[in-house]
Structure formats: structure tokens, C-alpha cells
Design an enzyme around this catalytic site. Structure first.
Site, PDB file in Angstrom:
ATOM      1  N   GLU A 100     -22.687   1.924  -4.998  1.00 48.54           N
ATOM      2  CA  GLU A 100     -23.135   1.839  -6.393  1.00 48.54           C
ATOM      3  C   GLU A 100     -23.666   3.164  -6.902  1.00 48.54           C
ATOM      4  O   GLU A 100     -23.444   3.536  -8.062  1.00 48.54           O
ATOM      5  CB  GLU A 100     -24.202   0.757  -6.559  1.00 48.54           C
ATOM      6  CG  GLU A 100     -23.665  -0.654  -6.625  1.00 48.54           C
ATOM      7  CD  GLU A 100     -23.171  -1.165  -5.287  1.00 48.54           C
ATOM      8  OE1 GLU A 100     -23.474  -0.514  -4.273  1.00 48.54           O
ATOM      9  OE2 GLU A 100     -22.486  -2.195  -5.247  1.00 48.54           O
ATOM     10  N   HIS A 124     -29.552 -11.887  -6.598  1.00 49.43           N
ATOM     11  CA  HIS A 124     -28.325 -11.950  -7.399  1.00 49.43           C
ATOM     12  C   HIS A 124     -28.548 -12.635  -8.743  1.00 49.43           C
ATOM     13  O   HIS A 124     -27.608 -13.200  -9.298  1.00 49.43           O
ATOM     14  CB  HIS A 124     -27.226 -12.731  -6.654  1.00 49.43           C
ATOM     15  CG  HIS A 124     -26.595 -12.021  -5.506  1.00 49.43           C
ATOM     16  ND1 HIS A 124     -27.229 -11.778  -4.319  1.00 49.43           N
ATOM     17  CD2 HIS A 124     -25.338 -11.493  -5.348  1.00 49.43           C
ATOM     18  CE1 HIS A 124     -26.404 -11.160  -3.481  1.00 49.43           C
ATOM     19  NE2 HIS A 124     -25.250 -10.974  -4.079  1.00 49.43           N
TER      20      HIS A 124
HETATM   21  C1  LIG Z   1     -24.905  -3.064  -2.767  1.00 50.92           C
HETATM   22  C2  LIG Z   1     -23.929  -4.169  -2.885  1.00 50.92           C
HETATM   23  N1  LIG Z   1     -22.771  -3.965  -3.507  1.00 50.92           N
HETATM   24  C3  LIG Z   1     -21.867  -4.942  -3.628  1.00 50.92           C
HETATM   25  C4  LIG Z   1     -22.112  -6.183  -3.116  1.00 50.92           C
HETATM   26  C5  LIG Z   1     -21.079  -7.304  -3.248  1.00 50.92           C
HETATM   27  N2  LIG Z   1     -20.491  -7.583  -1.948  1.00 50.92           N
HETATM   28  C6  LIG Z   1     -20.947  -8.570  -1.160  1.00 50.92           C
HETATM   29  S1  LIG Z   1     -20.182  -8.607   0.314  1.00 50.92           S
HETATM   30  C7  LIG Z   1     -19.183  -7.316  -0.111  1.00 50.92           C
HETATM   31  C8  LIG Z   1     -18.161  -6.803   0.844  1.00 50.92           C
HETATM   32  C9  LIG Z   1     -18.810  -6.281   2.076  1.00 50.92           C
HETATM   33  O1  LIG Z   1     -17.856  -5.791   2.946  1.00 50.92           O
HETATM   34  P1  LIG Z   1     -18.244  -5.519   4.450  1.00 50.92           P
HETATM   35  O2  LIG Z   1     -19.453  -4.649   4.508  1.00 50.92           O
HETATM   36  O3  LIG Z   1     -17.052  -5.015   5.140  1.00 50.92           O
HETATM   37  O4  LIG Z   1     -18.689  -6.938   5.025  1.00 50.92           O
HETATM   38  P2  LIG Z   1     -17.801  -8.233   5.136  1.00 50.92           P
HETATM   39  O5  LIG Z   1     -17.957  -8.995   3.871  1.00 50.92           O
HETATM   40  O6  LIG Z   1     -16.406  -7.827   5.386  1.00 50.92           O
HETATM   41  O7  LIG Z   1     -18.380  -8.978   6.289  1.00 50.92           O
HETATM   42  C10 LIG Z   1     -19.473  -6.870  -1.382  1.00 50.92           C
HETATM   43  C11 LIG Z   1     -18.791  -5.751  -2.045  1.00 50.92           C
HETATM   44  C12 LIG Z   1     -23.352  -6.386  -2.506  1.00 50.92           C
HETATM   45  N3  LIG Z   1     -23.704  -7.560  -2.016  1.00 50.92           N
HETATM   46  N4  LIG Z   1     -24.233  -5.374  -2.387  1.00 50.92           N
END
Ligand SMILES: Cc1ncc(C[n+]2csc(CCOP(=O)(O)OP(=O)(O)O)c2C)c(N)n1
Ligand SMILES: Cc1ncc(C[n+]2csc(CCOP(=O)(O)OP(=O)(O)O)c2C)c(N)n1
Ligand SMILES: [Mg+2]
Ligand SMILES: [Mg+2]
Lengths: 360, 330, 330, 360
Positions: free
Chosen positions: B67, B136
């Protein structure tokens, strides 16, 4: 970054294999029930993120921890929490926002936590747990010093306790491949390295960040290379090979306990389900998930190993059945649980200036 | 809103309204682009659905989960001559980019003596939605009103999300654009010719007994409350601020002069909320005309909980607005 | 402040007062530690001078330039059982750690259903000082009052910086501790036995004609203004809020009931400032008792400029407070 | 990470050496005057951070840029700004907060900027410029695509312009060793790598972060290794060897222009003065700064090279004298300049809702 090598099946540790499988079946069954609660029963109102397909990492790492150790998790934290020792009832109650939930129904899936077993919280902000976890390890180190300075000099620690190494409390911090692109990854790993903190970072690389293929948004070779460049002792493992995870984690956990220094484990895996339970995951290439389910399900793989090592299918099936019974029970308990007291929404905000004293 | 002579209205959702506005501007201005996580698959609320097919992945750009970089890189690109639309996904995550927004973007033009501009739209979906708990669900609009250099807007209807989005993209200053997550699917008539001007409130109901000031989705609830009040013979004037900075002091003060009563309603925490600014302004400029104390209705200073019954304790509802207004008029 | 029976006061500066409080608590509680950039050399304002010599580099810990990690790691260490004092160097840099403070620290206790605590003191030196321009001069206290879970305090004198620091370290909730950079060298008498309780304002001048509410260094200016007003036969009551959350509504409202007039003065931007909350609260609870409109005096909604003549345009001065109060009483 | 090798003095480029020295002398003289203005005259009210001892990096990198290229700087940005082409008068006026200052007296030293020569600003927040700079490069790339889509297909670009490569606008971003521990370092470098952006990151490693020895707060081998782990083409250079910097930067700048991809330059240097002009820097080991001044002053070193290559001392002295005259003049001009209009404090806040329309 050595990768894991084949184990000769002759000296395979069956007891450990069974224990890993049992935990993985429990995680799988818990999440299947959670998904039913969401999709079939409409009882889970917020988003839940399932770790179906990734269970080997939670099981393989956590088996080396005790409840005094800390663990911090992500939005995808059910498996970690269960493997850390939380009870399915309190977890399912939390997912349903009910009384008895480990967070009193205030957190839900994304903030699940059970401090009584050292589970210091899932996190709704990707990557945020990395620096917090480094801090928990910092706290451990400071308190150890504080105790030592009260109890006597450093050397007493070596004399006093026989099983010194096992007593050394550590922290494990999980995060996904996507989190390695956020600032806290750098700041948290650097912090742990600078202050020599007892923490094991575990990157669960399931290749996706929500609907995005993480590799398209990651420059360079990825998280493990980054961790190495920050000076952390780093290993890469097939995260869907439960024994490989357990072996590597055993080594790294012991190393962290002994040296008090951080280490990094990169575990490759795949999430078989969508990002959230309502995500159809249509952004994946056709057949990718099916192929993974057919060839790379960590539960199937571990079952095959155990069968090869001489275990009876029926015995293994029993673990799955037990898990399902346990988790169906947890869902029944949660479904029957009351809502939290309305007034609890004003509790545990703060002692001073709390809305319990004045609502506004 | 300036009504147009030949209006052809279309029904669309709040999400589609913004998307259509973005698409229209992007067609005519090749320097406009969008950047954020998962945009190539339509964005997490599908508010970018289909745009990548039309404009390609460079102008509807995915982003790493960064972000701070999304905000800041868009700012750099804005200084270099593009007009970015920044998607923060949830207003809560925008807190990961606070230095970038507050210390950099909001200050650049001034700090550099007018040499640079940051024409950016920073979309931050806000508010309570689907039991999303404390990280959220936040509404922090009052924060941004306190930061010189930022324009702050809160569209409440599809029409507003269309017209205000266009105005925001046209604007040469950074615009904090707060869409409410609970109304993505709300449908409404949109007249594409209606133009929005920042700092103009909308009088959504006319009334004589009390002025209810609100914004974002709570303004919709206030309109509902006005209907209930009408059936109790209370005539409420509902003012939807639309933009919080600048905000339409004149319309609010004129209304209070007429009704003699003021209730400000908003979803965010009452303490330190923007309702206080409105109350304070009226207490300074129209004190003599008040027939009753100024009332605010915001969330208690607690956190947003997951369980629905707990979450409901924190909501400002239609009923609460109507009740409070009723009491004030007695 | 609860006066003590046998007071032995010492003269010390505002910076020393906090340092002495920190040192005293650290002597008796081995879980208290400080962390921030350059602390081993006394900190950027020498407010930690000499502490590393007494407590060692583990408890007076340097840190990488990683505000997010400083904030967040301290939080992790707090959950693990220590009591960190976090140094942010300039309140402005704390914006690099906003997710950490607002989404994590402030919410943890509630979100986890009371399982965790975050006893932390988060020091954020605020305010204008030495032509430091837009990124080193901000006063954002109102932001933190809007965040459930946070205690917010603004000491204005050496005594307060001593007593409030002790109270903050003792507190089991996270305390946003806003010291003013312009008064590090102010000297004053400190009675180490005086105990401070959050939410208690101090009546720094008694008066009948007007209530002036303020905090942080502006409260000192308000006291000076009261002296000037006295020579013009205006009797001003000056209330130094000391803590903004919780804040002492009762003392303020009682005073306004007595004087019938309210002026709130603060250094931060007026729009969306905490003055609005006070004005709104009084407009709700003491409207009938008011003899004049409620006035606020804060900075214009512009950015803090470098050149001294420009910077001065943004200051709330003793003179301005006195003038505005004077007018209000006419 | 190749490090720079000795150049045979025989084919030494004297014209370039003289031009480097001239710029370095100008930077040094500017900052000496600025320090006088602060210490002697009490005319600089805010903090200023001097780059005395680090001039070779600014001079050596910037000689390869033109005014269409962008550059983003740090709190220690006078050298960069001057080398990018800003006039000393407008810079000194800015430091003194006077009319004519490039930011109208609103920014001061820490926010010095001159957009007319592509200098997009110093920054008061360590590391914050890294992601902004990546974004400026992103903007360049987007606008190039936008122009191409208007002017015709991609291939026209290769036919149309003869000196294509020199025309390719790039960004240079400076930061210190301390900034490599902040999140934006990771996020900004990753961003530049993922989007293939034309940017050269330059880490000026002067070993200190304010009063802290950066190595004590940095885990692992440091910024260059981190940049490599993020996939950036990385070089390390002796930042006090002006020719080495100029050579390496020439290569990297050309590479960034040609490929449109990011690169990273780690330049080792030393700040001879305190962190701010009022910092006595007593945290340094005794003699460290004196030793550096005696043996590793980049100006002295370049003078020696030039003398070895046959240049007359008097000619070199003249460069120093010219610089001093120029900068004394700049200070005189600034000192004689008026304060900014009071009302300008309400200008350039924002068009809509500006305090010019309503002060509050
Ligand atoms: C700072 C932030 N940005 C965006 C999100 C939205 N978001 C939730 S899970 C996710 C993907 C995360 O990917 P990863 O770290 O690979 O974990 P996975 O979901 O694959 O277990 C996103 C973009 C968030 N929760 N926090
Ligand atoms: C985010 C942030 N934290 C802290 C500071 C205070 N600060 C200013 S310069 C500096 C040291 C920076 O070190 P480095 O990046 O190595 O640059 P140098 O000063 O050595 O040129 C610090 C800590 C700041 N300006 N911004
Ligand atoms: Mg992933
Ligand atoms: Mg440095």
C-alpha cells in the site's frame, strides 16, 4: 538454501508420521466444517480464508513447539491455531461470533487468537504480524535478561537448568508469499537479525496473493533470497511434504532455541480452495487446482508414505473419521452457542476512558 | 449538482457508476490510469470489472501488496504528469500508506512552493460491511479533513459516485475518495450530464423543524428517517454534505437558521468525528438561532466487533436518527 | 494532581522531568525499556541523556530507522510481558507506523477479546520548533482521540511531564504521549510526589468572565493571555486539559456554566481539531448557559512553512488568545 | 557486485576530471557558505544537513543526466540539487527562507526542489523518496506508452529517433545507508523491478544514520545485497573516487536508458561534518573524521589524480576560488533578499477548499 532430499523409507518415523497426519486431518476437517457453516448454514458472516492444501506446514512446524512458545499468524490462520493447541470448540465459536469463542466473538476468523496456548493472533493486515512477532521475540529476550539479572549472572543459566535448550522460549511467525512485498517484511527480518532474536519466520508460499499470481508482482528470486540478504539462516522446503517440513522445522526450531538467532523457512505449497470461501478462483489456469489436488495434496502424500511404511489404510482412515467427528461436534457446539452479551462490545476497549464508563 | 437540459438517465449500481465514470474519463484522457491489488480481475469489489479488457494491464495495473508503494508510486507518477486513480481496497489498509498520503502527497504542492501537483484520486472503501471486524470496517474521514492539501469526498448514491468520481479525476489536487462498502450494489438512476462541484451539499429532503446533516451511507439512512419523521408530523431537512472538505457551511447554517435545530449523524466514532466540526461551526455562527442543543449521533468510542449483535451496538441506524430527531423536536 | 503532604520540589526542565520519571520507574520495574533511534546517545532532544549509562543498551535500545518496526516490535514485546516506551523522534514520523498503532496496538485488546494487553508509552514530540517546515512540525493529537483503545495526553509543564509520564508507564493501555518540542528547555518546579490521573484537567487560572480551554504548549500561552486579560479587567479561567482522551468534560462544562463563554485554543489545524469536540460537547450540554458564541482558535488549514514570517502566520499566539477572549467578552 | 578497478592514468579523461572537480568544489563551497550562514550569521533557522565529503557521488552521477531526467533526494540534498543544475541563488534563498527561493521559502533545506531542472524534491522523511521515485519512473513509462499509442506502434520509436537512447528519460533516486532499513526500500525497489522502470537507485553509504553507526542496526551484508535479492542489477563503488563514480554511473545510466530497467549503485563514502550543522558528532571514534579528511577527501583525491595527469595546481585552485566567489555571491544575494509575502502561506495548499478562500 538447501532443499529437502528423499528420506529412505526404512528408518521412517511412523509415530511422528501418524501424529502429523492426525493433525492435518483435524485441520482439514475443521476447515471443511467451517466452510459448511459458511456456505451451507450461512452462519459465518465475515470472510474466512481456508488453508486446505497447506496443512503440512502448520502441522510440521508446530509439532516442535510447546505452549510457552509464541506463534503469530495471518488471515489464513485456522490451521496454525489448531496446531498450536487451541480447542476446535472455541475456534468454531469464534468463527460463528458466539459466546465461548476464544476472542469472545469479537475477532472472528481473521483475528483468531488463543493466548493460553501461545497463539498471539491472526492478523487482518497482510505482513503486519511480522514486526509484531519480532517484537514478541524481543520481549522474550528482554525478560530473560531481566530474570537473569535478578537471579544472578549469565553463567547461572547454563548451570541451573538441565534442559536449557528446550526451555528457551521462541516465536514462530507465519506469512504468505504476498506479504514479502510489504515493508514489514524487511523491517521485521532486519529487526530480528539486528537484535539476535529467537524467531523462526515461515513463508507459506502458495503462489497466489488473493487473485494475483505473486510471481508477477515480485521482483527477483523471492522471499528466501531476500531473507538471506538480510543475513537470516534460510531453508527452502517442499511444504506439501509433511515429513520434510517436520525435519526442516525440527532443525530450524532447535537452532533458534540454541542460538537465540532468527531463521527463515520458505515452504512451497498450494491452496486448493479459493482465497476466501466465496472466491471461485476462476483466475487460475484451467485444471491447475484439480491437478494439484490429484497429485500434491499433502494429506494424500503423507498417507501414501505411511502406507508404504506399512500402516493399514483403515487405521489412517480412522484418523480422518475421528477428525470429522470432532469437528462436526465443534460446529454443533458453536451453532448451539449463544451470542455474546451485548454489553461486551464496550468491554476491553481500554481501562481509562473506556466506553463502559461513558459510551461516547 | 447542476441539472442538465437534456438528461438521459440510466440505472446502475453504486459500483458501476464509479466504474463508468472512470472508463469515460480514461477514454478521453490517456494519462489517467488505475493501480491497486487485483485490479486486473476487477478489483475486490468488482468496481473495476471489465476495465482491463478495454484499457489493458498498464492502465488498469495490478500491484504488489505494498500500500505504501501504491500510494507513493502513484504520487511520483502524478508529479511526472499522469493522473492516477489509486485503489486502497479497504480504507483500513490505507493506514499502511499514511506517511505517503499525509506527509508527502498532501504537502508536496505547498512545500515545493507550487512547483508540483498531485492530481490523484485515492479510493478508500470505508464502513461496516459483512461482519468484517475491527480491521476492515473503519470510517476515518475526519482524519483527512484535518490535513491541509486534501479534498475529502463521501458519495452516498450511484449518481454521486458517478458525478463525484468525474470531478475527482478532473481535480488537480489529491482527492480522498471514500466509497461505502455496504452500498456497492445499491441501484439508482444516473444522469451522466449532471456535474458535481466540490463543497456543494445536497438538500435531500426539505423541512422546517430540524436539520439533519450527514454524509456517506448514513445520509441515506437520514433520508429514511425523514420519511418516518414525516409520518410523525416532524418535518426534517436532510443535508448530505457529499464533500467534507471543502464542506458547504452556508447550506448547513442557512438550514439551521430556518429550522433552529441540528442533528449530525455519521457512522464513524463520535469523539473526534467530523460531526464535531459541524457542531462547532454552527455553535459559532448560528448560536442565537438554535432552539435546542446541538446533537450528534456517531458510533461509541469502541471498536468494531465481529459478532453481528455486537456490531449492531455500534451502528447508527435509521431508527436512532429518527428517535433522536424526534426528541430534539419535542 | 493530588497534592502530597511532604513535598520536596526540584527545578528541572521539561525534558529532564520526563527523563527522571522514566529513570525512576525503570529502577523499580525491570520490564520497562525504551526503544528508538539514537537513544544510546541521549535521543535527538537529549531526553534520554545518561540513561544508557545507567540501564545499558538493551533497556535503552537504539533502533534501525524503521518506525513501523519500532512501534510494532514494541507492541509484540508488550504482549510478551514488557512495558516499552517507544520513541518516535518527531510526531510526524509516527505516521510511518500508523497501521501499527491504529490497526494493531489500539485494537489488540478488544479484537482478541481481552486476552492481550499493550502497556506502552508512545512518545511523539509534536508542534512547531525551529523553522522545521511541513514534515517536522505537525500536531495531530485529534487523530488519536478518534481511535478507540488509545489514551492521549499532552503535558504542558515540567511537573506534568514528570507526573504524567509516570502515570503513562503505569497505565496498562497504550498511551499516545505528545510532548511539545518547543518547551524541552522550559524549567519548572517538580514535586515528585504529585500523582496524575488521566482525564483530570487542571484549572491553571481561576476566572469568571470566560473559560479558555487549551492543552500542550498553547495552555501556557493561554495562561499568559489570562494575565494580559486581567490587566484589562477580564477574568479568564484557563483550563489545561492535560489529557485529551479521556478528557475532563465535567470541569470544562462546570466552568462554562460559571463564565458563560468558551474559547478553545490549540496549535493544531482548527478544522477537524480537538477543539471541535469540546465546542460540540459544550453546545450539547451547556447551550442554555452560553452568553456568547463558542469560539475556537487553531491554525488555518494550511501547511507549516519554513520561512519564519510564514510560519508565524500559522501560530496561535498569546496575543491572539487574549484578543479573541477580549472580543468575546465585549 | 564488481567493485571499481584502478584506471591507468595514461588515458585519463582530463576534461571530465576537471568538470567533476569544478562541480565538487561548487558543492563544497555552497555548503560552506550555508554553514556560515547558519553558524556565523544565524540566518538559517531550520536544520541543514551537509554533504561535505560526499560530493563525488552527486557530481559523478549527475554528469550523465540532463534536465529532462528526474532526480529525487534526501534531507542531505544540496549537492544533488546543485549538480542537477539548480542555481545557487535560488537554493541559498530557499535555505534562508527568502523570496526567490526555489520553493518560495516554504520548504527550506529539507524540502529543496527545482522542478525546472528535474529535481523533484528533497525529503524530510528518510526513505520516503524511494517509492516516489519509482513512481516518477512509472509515470515516464506510462506517458511514453500513451505517446506511442497516439503516434503509432512501438516500432516507430526505433525508426523515428536517431539518438533514441539519450532521449529516454530516466530517474535517479538518492538515499542513505540508514534508509535501507525502512519498508519503502523493499517496496520501492520491488516496484521498480516488477514494472521494469527506468530508475537508478543510489545508496550513499556514509556509515552513519544520524548518531548511530548504521552497521549496528543493519542485519546481513547491507543494501547492495538486498538490492540484488530483489533482482536489481547492482554495483558497488568507492564513492569518494569521483572518476570511479562517474565511470560506474555512466555504465548504469546508459543501461537504465537502454533497457528501461532499474539498477542499483552502492557508493561508499563518509560525511566529514556532523549530521546537522549543529551536531558535534562526538559519537565518532576519536580521529575518525580527521583521518578521513586527511586521507579520503574526494576533492583532494581528485585533485591528486588531476595533478598526476598533468594539471597545474594553480588551475585547480582557480576552480575552488571560482566556486567560493560564486557561493559567497549566492549568500550575499540571499541575505539581501526579502521575506516571502505573508499571504503566500495560504497559496498552493489546494485549488478547492484553499485557505485563501476561507482561512479555516
Ligand atoms: C495490507 C493489506 N493489504 C491488502 C490486504 C488484502 N488481502 C488479504 S489476503 C491478501 C493476499 C495475501 O497473499 P499472501 O500473503 O500470499 O497470503 P495467502 O492469502 O496466499 O495465504 C490480500 C491482498 C490486506 N489484508 N492487508
Ligand atoms: C522516517 C524518518 N525517521 C527518522 C528520521 C530522522 N532522521 C533524519 S536523517 C536520519 C539519518 C539518516 O541516515 P541515512 O539514511 O544513512 O542518511 P545520512 O543522514 O547518513 O545521509 C534520521 C534518523 C527521519 N527524517 N525520517
Ligand atoms: Mg499466497
Ligand atoms: Mg548515512
Amino acid at each position: 538454501m538447501p532443499t529437502y532430499e528423499e528420506r529412505p523409507i526404512s528408518n521412517y518415523d511412523i509415530a511422528r508420521g501418524l501424529s502429523l497426519l492426525a493433525m492435518m486431518e483435524r485441520i482439514r476437517a475443521f476447515e471443511q466444517q467451517a466452510k459448511l457453516a459458511a456456505v451451507r448454514d450461512n452462519l459465518v458472516l465475515g470472510a474466512i480464508h481456508l488453508s486446505i492444501g497447506q496443512e503440512a506446514i502448520a502441522a510440521g512446524v508446530m509439532m516442535h513447539l510447546n505452549t510457552k512458545d509464541y506463534m503469530l499468524s495471518t488471515h489464513r490462520g485456522h490451521g496454525h491455531t489448531l496446531a498450536k493447541g487451541a480447542t476446535p470448540d472455541s475456534m468454531m465459536q469464534e468463527l460463528l461470533g458466539r459466546r465461548g469463542g476464544s476472542c469472545g466473538g469479537k475477532g472472528g476468523s481473521m483475528h483468531i487468537a488463543d493466548f493460553s496456548v501461545g497463539m498471539l493472533g491472526a492478523n487482518g493486515v497482510v505482513g503486519a504480524n511480522i514486526t509484531i512477532a519480532a517484537g514478541a521475540a524481543h520481549g522474550i529476550k528482554l525478560l530473560r535478561t531481566a530474570r537473569e539479572s535478578i537471579n544472578g549472572t549469565d553463567s547461572s543459566k547454563n548451570i541451573g537448568s538441565k534442559n536449557k535448550s528446550e526451555d528457551n522460549q521462541i516465536v514462530v511467525c507465519f506469512f504468505g508469499d504476498g506479504a514479502a512485498n510489504r515493508g514489514p517484511f524487511l523491517e521485521g527480518l532486519n529487526w530480528a537479525g539486528v537484535f539476535d532474536l529467537p524467531i523462526l519466520f515461515v513463508c507459506e508460499d502458495n503462489r497466489y496473493s488473493a487473485s494475483t499470481l505473486t510471481s508477477t508482482m515480485t521482483a527477483g528470486p523471492g522471499p528466501a533470497a531476500r531473507a538471506e540478504s538480510i543475513g537470516l539462516s534460510t531453508e527452502v522446503v517442499d511444504g506439501n511434504d509433511a515429513d520434510a517440513v517436520a525435519d526442516t522445522a525440527a532443525r530450524l526450531v532447535a537452532q533458534v532455541r540454541d542460538t537465540g538467532k532468527p531463521a527463515f523457512l520458505h515452504a512451497n505449497t498450494y491452496r486448493l480452495d479459493g482465497h476466501t470461501y466465496f472466491d471461485p478462483a476462476s483466475y487460475r489456469p484451467d485444471g491447475e487446482a484439480d491437478h494439484a489436488a490429484a497429485t500434491n495434496d499433502p494429506i494424500t502424500r503423507l498417507r501414501e508414505t505411511l502406507i508404504e511404511a506399512g500402516q493399514a489404510t483403515t487405521q489412517l482412515d480412522q484418523l480422518a473419521t475421528d477428525a470429522e467427528v470432532e469437528m462436526t461436534g465443534a460446529l454443533a457446539t458453536a451453532t448451539a452457542s449463544a451470542w455474546p452479551e451485548d454489553s461486551s462490545v464496550f468491554a476491553d476497549v481500554q481501562d481509562i476512558g473506556s466506553p463502559q464508563q461513558e459510551a461516547y | 449538482m447542476t441539472p442538465s437540459s437534456m438528461s438521459v438517465t440510466t440505472t446502475m449500481t453504486y459500483a458501476e457508476a464509479a466504474k463508468n465514470a472512470v472508463a469515460e474519463v480514461m477514454r478521453s484522457d490517456s494519462t489517467v490510469w488505475c493501480v491497486g491489488e487485483d485490479l486486473g480481475r476487477g478489483g475486490v469489489f468488482q468496481q473495476y470489472k471489465g476495465l482491463v479488457e478495454e484499457f489493458g494491464p498498464q492502465r488498469i495495473s495490478d500491484a504488489p501488496i505494498s500500500e505504501a508503494a501504491i500510494m507513493s508510486a502513484a504520487f511520483g507518477a502524478a508529479m511526472a504528469g499522469t493522473r492516477p486513480i489509486v485503489e486502497m481496497r479497504f480504507a483500513d489498509f490505507a493506514l499502511c500508506a499514511t506517511d505517503e498520503l499525509v506527509n508527502q502527497i498532501a504537502k508536496a504542492r505547498f512545500m515545493f512552493g507550487g512547483q508540483s501537483r498531485a492530481p490523484m484520486v485515492i479510493r478508500k472503501p470505508m464502513g461496516m460491511w459483512r461482519s468484517s471486524a475491527a480491521q476492515h470496517s473503519q470510517s476515518l474521514e475526519s482524519w483527512y479533513t484535518h490535513i491541509p492539501g486534501l479534498v475529502v469526498v463521501c458519495p452516498a448514491t450511484p449518481q454521486d459516485n458517478y458525478s463525484m468520481m468525474k470531478a475527482a479525476i478532473r481535480c488537480d489536487d489529491p482527492v480522498v475518495y471514500l466509497e461505502h462498502k455496504d452500498i456497492w450494489a445499491h441501484e439508482g438512476e444516473v444522469d451522466p450530464q449532471l456535474e458535481y462541484e466540490f463543497g456543494r451539499a445536497q438538500r435531500r429532503c426539505n423541512g422546517d423543524d430540524i436539520t439533519i446533516v450527514s454524509w456517506s451511507h448514513t445520509a441515506n439512512l437520514a433520508v429514511e428517517a425523514a420519511t418516518r419523521l414525516a409520518s410523525n408530523n416532524v418535518s426534517a431537512e436532510v443535508i448530505d454534505l457529499c464533500s467534507l472538505w471543502p464542506w458547504d457551511k452556508k447550506t448547513v447554517i442557512d438550514s439551521v437558521r430556518k429550522t433552529g435545530r441540528l442533528l449530525v449523524a455519521h457512522e464513524s466514532v463520535q469523539v473526534g468525528g467530523f460531526g464535531a466540526e459541524i457542531a462547532a461551526t454552527v455553535a459559532e455562527h448560528a448560536l442565537q438561532e438554535l432552539k435546542a442543543p446541538i446533537k450528534r449521533l456517531g458510533a461509541p468510542r469502541s471498536l468494531i466487533a465481529y459478532a453481528p449483535n455486537l456490531e449492531n451496538q455500534l451502528r447508527v441506524t435509521t431508527e436512532m436518527i429518527a428517535d433522536k430527531a424526534m426528541k430534539l423536536c419535542q
